[in-house]
Enzyme design. Sequence first.
Site, PDB file in Angstrom:
ATOM      1  N   GLU A 129       4.902   8.401  19.833  1.00 56.90           N
ATOM      2  CA  GLU A 129       6.042   9.059  20.492  1.00 56.90           C
ATOM      3  C   GLU A 129       5.585  10.352  21.170  1.00 56.90           C
ATOM      4  O   GLU A 129       6.254  11.377  21.093  1.00 56.90           O
ATOM      5  CB  GLU A 129       7.148   9.359  19.478  1.00 56.90           C
ATOM      6  N   ASP A 131       4.890  13.537  23.105  1.00 60.55           N
ATOM      7  CA  ASP A 131       5.335  14.494  24.113  1.00 60.55           C
ATOM      8  C   ASP A 131       4.819  15.864  23.691  1.00 60.55           C
ATOM      9  O   ASP A 131       4.482  16.083  22.526  1.00 60.55           O
ATOM     10  CB  ASP A 131       6.851  14.492  24.334  1.00 60.55           C
TER      11      ASP A 131
END
Length: 363
Positions: free
Chosen positions: A266, A268
């Site tokens: 995930e 970021d």
Amino acid sequence: MWLSTTLLAALTLSAVPAAAQLNQLAKQAGLLYFGTATDTPYERERAAYAQAYPQYDAIFADPAEFGQTTPTNGQKWLFTQPSPTVFNFTEGDVVADLAAATGKLLRCHALVWHSQLAPWVEATNWTAAALREAVERHVRTVVGYYRGRCRSWDVVNEALDEDGSYRASVFYRVLGDEYIRLAFRAAAEADPAARLYYNDYGIERPASNKTAGARRLVRMLREAGVRIDGVGLQAHLHADSHPTAAELIETARGFGELVREVAFTELDVRIELPVNETNLAWQKEAYQDVVTACVKVEQCVGITVWDFYDPFSWIPATFPGQGAPLLWFDNFTKHPAYDGMVQTFKQLIAERGGKPCRRRARA
């Protein structure tokens, strides 16, 4: 818009088109994929961004850019079982069908999680027997519905608190850590071919209590004879305080000693706003460090960014004052991190000298 007009113009003018794109380079470096999460249009964006659809969808669909996708929300309990024994796969099917149409691997997410539960789950006064049945039914039904379509499943998501102890979710309060074993067993029975993952954030640094807790969780499953194939490092990182490549390598290798594969699931890298050249450079380094770690760790199969277009990120709404965490700005110019990853992939490919990598056989 978070970028000043001057800075945005400078970034646009100085951008050098990459000769190859991220998924293409990831495969050349020995990974199975470089991917992105996405969501159904009416969930992923407000009407103000409707004009972004064509450009967003074209980037998403490009197989040289992204070879894998994850449904950001549509397969979570809130959507898949909104009422007791009532299942609805409409949301999850949008992204699953999109993956099939664009030739992407599908990472499915997430079966048992304390958040985004249907309200009835937490409102029910459970007995242990009833909750066992509910967990098994949910996992078997959802995994069974998508059987053969998901390369992997995030079976249990974020079961740990920050100190590495078990989170006091409704599942843990009633069943203790038995719910984790139940979920993995049910998933393995429902789709024997899918890779089964434990997925969590804050487990990227090797010396953290939470990383140690995740290792204990994996060992607990293995000692109980329960199949677990992978660990997902979510990697929601901070530009100004991210783990180093060496730390990420040590952590990924540590998990790789316990499971068949690891992945950055995930990714970021949030910035303290406003955006400037300094924090963009920090962000670029963080993304490059993840690429370095995944390529250098034999068990790391791929990297997934948690969407790729800044306006569709969850960060600004959840962490006021922080944002610009992804790879494309609002106007679809690329962050410096994009070209940084391209550069790092190319360097690592050159270091490998074209040698074959066993990861490619695991697809």
